[in-house]
Design a protein around this motif. Structure first.
Motif, PDB file in Angstrom:
ATOM      1  N   TRP A  89       0.792  -1.223   0.000  1.00  0.00           N
ATOM      2  CA  TRP A  89       0.000   0.000   0.000  1.00  0.00           C
ATOM      3  C   TRP A  89       0.831   1.282   0.000  1.00  0.00           C
ATOM      4  CZ3 TRP A  89      -4.642   0.630  -1.557  1.00  0.00           C
ATOM      5  CH2 TRP A  89      -5.585  -0.392  -1.435  1.00  0.00           C
ATOM      6  N   VAL A  90       2.033   1.256   0.532  1.00  0.00           N
ATOM      7  CA  VAL A  90       2.821   2.487   0.638  1.00  0.00           C
ATOM      8  C   VAL A  90       2.994   3.190  -0.711  1.00  0.00           C
ATOM      9  CG1 VAL A  90       5.137   3.387   1.098  1.00  0.00           C
ATOM     10  CG2 VAL A  90       4.001   1.966   2.791  1.00  0.00           C
ATOM     11  N   PRO A  91       3.464   2.512  -1.774  1.00  0.00           N
ATOM     12  CA  PRO A  91       3.603   3.228  -3.052  1.00  0.00           C
ATOM     13  C   PRO A  91       2.269   3.694  -3.620  1.00  0.00           C
ATOM     14  CG  PRO A  91       4.007   0.872  -3.337  1.00  0.00           C
ATOM     15  CD  PRO A  91       3.943   1.112  -1.875  1.00  0.00           C
ATOM     16  N   ILE A  92       1.183   2.947  -3.335  1.00  0.00           N
ATOM     17  CA  ILE A  92      -0.134   3.360  -3.833  1.00  0.00           C
ATOM     18  C   ILE A  92      -0.573   4.654  -3.148  1.00  0.00           C
ATOM     19  CG2 ILE A  92      -2.573   2.712  -3.955  1.00  0.00           C
ATOM     20  CD1 ILE A  92      -1.697  -0.186  -4.217  1.00  0.00           C
ATOM     21  N   ILE A  93      -0.349   4.733  -1.822  1.00  0.00           N
ATOM     22  CA  ILE A  93      -0.732   5.942  -1.076  1.00  0.00           C
ATOM     23  C   ILE A  93       0.099   7.136  -1.548  1.00  0.00           C
ATOM     24  CG2 ILE A  93      -0.744   7.010   1.207  1.00  0.00           C
ATOM     25  CD1 ILE A  93      -1.322   4.200   2.358  1.00  0.00           C
ATOM     26  N   ARG A  94       1.388   6.928  -1.726  1.00  0.00           N
ATOM     27  CA  ARG A  94       2.248   8.032  -2.194  1.00  0.00           C
ATOM     28  C   ARG A  94       1.825   8.485  -3.595  1.00  0.00           C
ATOM     29  NH1 ARG A  94       6.358   9.029   1.185  1.00  0.00           N
ATOM     30  NH2 ARG A  94       7.083   7.372   2.587  1.00  0.00           N
ATOM     31  N   ASP A  95       1.494   7.534  -4.446  1.00  0.00           N
ATOM     32  CA  ASP A  95       1.044   7.877  -5.793  1.00  0.00           C
ATOM     33  C   ASP A  95      -0.279   8.643  -5.741  1.00  0.00           C
ATOM     34  OD1 ASP A  95       1.089   7.389  -8.845  1.00  0.00           O
ATOM     35  OD2 ASP A  95      -0.860   6.570  -8.241  1.00  0.00           O
ATOM     36  N   ALA A  96      -1.150   8.287  -4.778  1.00  0.00           N
ATOM     37  CA  ALA A  96      -2.435   8.980  -4.657  1.00  0.00           C
ATOM     38  C   ALA A  96      -2.233  10.452  -4.313  1.00  0.00           C
ATOM     39  CB  ALA A  96      -3.287   8.293  -3.589  1.00  0.00           C
ATOM     40  N   PHE A  97      -1.236  10.759  -3.489  1.00  0.00           N
ATOM     41  CA  PHE A  97      -0.935  12.156  -3.178  1.00  0.00           C
ATOM     42  C   PHE A  97      -0.412  12.885  -4.423  1.00  0.00           C
ATOM     43  CE2 PHE A  97      -0.627  10.808   1.380  1.00  0.00           C
ATOM     44  CZ  PHE A  97      -1.543  11.716   1.879  1.00  0.00           C
ATOM     45  N   LEU A  98       0.510  12.223  -5.123  1.00  0.00           N
ATOM     46  CA  LEU A  98       1.153  12.873  -6.272  1.00  0.00           C
ATOM     47  C   LEU A  98       0.174  13.101  -7.424  1.00  0.00           C
ATOM     48  CD1 LEU A  98       4.575  10.957  -6.348  1.00  0.00           C
ATOM     49  CD2 LEU A  98       4.188  13.324  -5.652  1.00  0.00           C
ATOM     50  N   ASN A  99      -0.695  12.140  -7.658  1.00  0.00           N
ATOM     51  CA  ASN A  99      -1.582  12.198  -8.818  1.00  0.00           C
ATOM     52  C   ASN A  99      -3.038  12.498  -8.460  1.00  0.00           C
ATOM     53  OD1 ASN A  99       0.367  11.436 -10.982  1.00  0.00           O
ATOM     54  ND2 ASN A  99       0.540   9.579  -9.750  1.00  0.00           N
ATOM     55  N   LYS A 100      -3.248  12.985  -7.232  1.00  0.00           N
ATOM     56  CA  LYS A 100      -4.559  13.462  -6.788  1.00  0.00           C
ATOM     57  C   LYS A 100      -5.635  12.395  -6.958  1.00  0.00           C
ATOM     58  CE  LYS A 100      -3.382  18.268  -7.777  1.00  0.00           C
ATOM     59  NZ  LYS A 100      -3.740  19.503  -8.501  1.00  0.00           N
ATOM     60  N   ARG A 101      -5.367  11.221  -6.411  1.00  0.00           N
ATOM     61  CA  ARG A 101      -6.332  10.119  -6.483  1.00  0.00           C
ATOM     62  C   ARG A 101      -7.226  10.042  -5.241  1.00  0.00           C
ATOM     63  NH1 ARG A 101      -4.933   7.308 -10.933  1.00  0.00           N
ATOM     64  NH2 ARG A 101      -2.717   7.217 -11.516  1.00  0.00           N
ATOM     65  N   PHE A 102      -6.916  10.813  -4.203  1.00  0.00           N
ATOM     66  CA  PHE A 102      -7.799  10.864  -3.040  1.00  0.00           C
ATOM     67  C   PHE A 102      -8.990  11.780  -3.362  1.00  0.00           C
ATOM     68  CE2 PHE A 102      -3.892   9.856  -0.428  1.00  0.00           C
ATOM     69  CZ  PHE A 102      -4.349   8.625  -0.015  1.00  0.00           C
TER      70      PHE A 102
END
Length: 610
Positions: free
Chosen positions: A348-361
């Motif tokens: 999950w760590v890379p997915i969460i970091r990617d969500a911040f970078l690519n505005k997936r939240f």
């Protein structure tokens, strides 16, 4: 020491003839470069030479008459045999008139000898002296340069040898390092891949429990001493069995080749027991040292393509030993809950970091309804994550991993910031809407939370009373003083608070008295079966009455049917939240009043029928 042209050269003159001494003195004493020493027999000559035993390089040359009493050329050779030290002392032998004059220079390896007839001229003597002193100093300089070069080469070889040693060994303990351990395991893996009937091998991962306390309470030097004593202790237990390596500061690996798991467990227990019995004494304090040991076998998994896998598995088993109480031995098991959690965390760590970078939240909103009037009191803000494939992922999937991996503070701040921005963007006709924000169990340990809330409110002009922060009872209990202090400071800005999951803990009523919250959210476990469980009804009634006495309003979670609404209204619970009123939705729309009133009317019908 290299040759200094400014120094005075010592010249020893040994001659029994006083007139000869006077003549030599007359020829050389007017030269400031020379320090003349005189002797009339071999005893005096050797006495002067002994004065320079520790610094023979200071002797420029020796002039000796061949008729000097007791003089023997071989004896003088031995005195001047300093070739190993780079000292070459020239020798001018004055020959009697009875010998034929030869006036020749005879270098013989380690010695520089020149025969000069006693009927020499002044120029001959001065030229011979100057030449031999220059030659001697030149040889000495050349020797010192060669010696320095050899020293540098030797030092370089020592450094190269040390660097080569350190490439494969730990400097403090002398054990193999992790790279060497992996190399040896790799050789075993390669050998086993070519051998159909390979023998089993086991890796022990040894982690000293709470070793950092020694460094904190004493010093790093004391910690190093302790490590050396522990290594010595374990080596005595092993008696040259296995391959011992230092993997990290207080973590070690023991590779037991051709060893069964049961044998490895026996060795592990011996090591654990010896450390448990060991006492490390510093002054008047005796420290107890224990170790958690994880075991991983080459046959514990279907395939181990790289030594990292074996070390990783042994480390995970060691973590299980620590989690289950420390000072114990644990075998690797791929089905261990904590190991599965760690695998999920890594996922999950890379997915969460990617969500911040690519505005997936993104945020969704669920209404909280006034059970008396049917109006929407406010909305609870919930976070969601949209995957690259467009799938919506709920917080229960990624929040636990974020909490364990230190990313939860970033999520807390993101939710608060985006919620306030969302309120600021609403049209004027919706300016009465309030939003409730869930905060994690560690949110109030983040010192940046309060300044950020204050700054956002000032920048957006959002009224603070439109924001309600929900904090779980468990989080409030974990750090009571700091949480209570933070709540007071945020309430001072005008924000409100709700105590979430109320009733889930054993000290709920006690903490309710202490926390300055406006709402109490009754835990859903008491609501889901409310219509069928009289005990739940009594508990919900007690919670509501106590909250009401304290001036707090109650919210029931997980409201799913009209019968539950009817019971909650009878008890007097103020608000309800659940799918019956509306599911969390990304589209922010106020719930249709007619629909909610219809739901409440249905609940009233159930009340009449009963």
């Amino acid at each position: 020491m290299l040759f200094n042209p400014q120094k005075q050269e010592v010249i020893i003159i040994a001659d029994p003839d006083d007139s000869s001494l006077v003549r030599i003195k007359a020829e050389l004493q007017n030269k400031d470069l020379y320090n003349l020493k005189f002797a009339v027999n071999d005893t005096e000559m050797y006495g002067i030479i002994r004065e320079y035993y520790e610094s023979p390089e200071e002797i420029g040359l020796v002039i000796v008459s061949d008729d000097l009493p007791g003089f023997q050329l071989e004896s003088l050779y031995k005195f001047f045999s300093h070739g190993d030290h780079g000292i070459f002392i020239p020798l001018i032998i004055l020959k009697n008139d009875s010998f034929p004059a030869c006036n020749e220079w005879k270098p013989d390896g380690q010695h520089l000898i020149f025969h000069l007839a006693k009927n020499y001229s002044s120029i001959e003597l001065q030229m011979a002296v100057n030449f031999f002193i220059c030659l001697k100093n030149e040889k000495y300089i050349r020797y010192k340069q060669q010696e320095r070069l050899l020293t540098e080469l030797s030092e370089r070889k020592l450094v190269d040898a040390k660097l080569k040693y350190l490439v494969g060994h730990d400097e403090l303990t002398g054990l193999l390092n992790r790279s060497s351990l992996e190399q040896h395991i790799r050789l075993t893996l390669n050998r086993n891949s070519n051998n159909k009937f390979s023998q089993d091998s086991v890796l022990l991962f040894i982690d000293l429990d709470r070793f950092s306390l020694i460094n904190e309470l004493e010093s790093f030097d004391v910690g190093d001493r302790l490590l050396i004593e522990i290594i010595s202790l374990i080596r005595n237990v092993l008696n040259n069995v296995g391959l011992f390596a230092r993997i990290d500061s207080d973590k070690f690996g023991l590779y037991l080749e051709n060893c069964s798991v049961s044998q490895a467990e026996a060795w592990s227990e011996k090591i654990r027991k010896s450390l448990d019995d060991f006492r490390f004494v510093i002054g008047t304090i005796a420290y107890s040292i224990t170790a958690s040991i994880g075991l991983s076998s080459l046959n514990s998994a279907k395939s181990l393509p790289h030594p990292h896998e074996l070390i990783f598995q042994a480390h995970q088993a060691c973590c299980m030993a620590k989690t289950n109480g420390r000072n114990m031995v644990w075998k690797y098991n791929n089905d261990d809950t904590i190991i599965r959690e760690r695998h999920r965390d890594i996922y999950w760590v890379p997915i969460i970091r990617d969500a911040f970078l690519n505005k997936r939240f993104f945020l969704v909103f669920q209404p909280i309804v006034n059970l008396t009037t049917g109006s929407v009191s406010h909305y609870e803000v919930l976070i969601r994550l949209r995957s690259e494939e467009g799938l919506v992922i709920g917080p229960s999937e990624f929040i636990p991993a974020a909490e364990r991996m230190g990313l939860i503070h970033c999520i807390d701040l993101w939710v608060v910031e985006n919620t306030i921005d969302y309120l600021a963007a609403l049209p004027a006709e919706l300016s009465h809407i309030s939003l409730a924000i869930n905060l994690s169990s560690v949110a109030f340990q983040d010192e940046s939370l309060l300044p950020m809330i204050k700054q956002k409110l000032e920048m957006t002009f959002v009224r603070a009373e439109r924001i309600i922060f929900e904090i779980t009872e468990t989080a409030a209990v974990n750090n009571f003083k700091q949480t209570r202090s933070m709540i007071h400071q945020i309430r001072a800005l005008g924000c409100r608070f709700a105590l979430d999951d109320f009733g889930a803990g054993f000290c709920s009523f006690n903490y309710l008295k202490s926390f300055p919250v406006d709402h109490v959210k009754i835990d859903g476990q008491f609501i889901q079966n409310l219509t069928n469980d009289e005990t739940d009804q009594m508990l919900v009634l007690s919670m509501h009455q106590i909250a009401k006495k304290m001036g707090k309003r109650t919210i029931a979670e997980f409201v799913e049917c009209p019968q539950t609404i009817k019971l909650l209204r009878d008890i007097g619970v103020n608000y309800g939240q659940g799918y019956i009123f509306g599911k969390p939705s990304e589209q922010f729309l106020e719930q249709d009043t007619f629909q909610i009133n219809h739901i409440l009317h249905t609940a009233d019908l159930h009340s009449i029928e009963s």
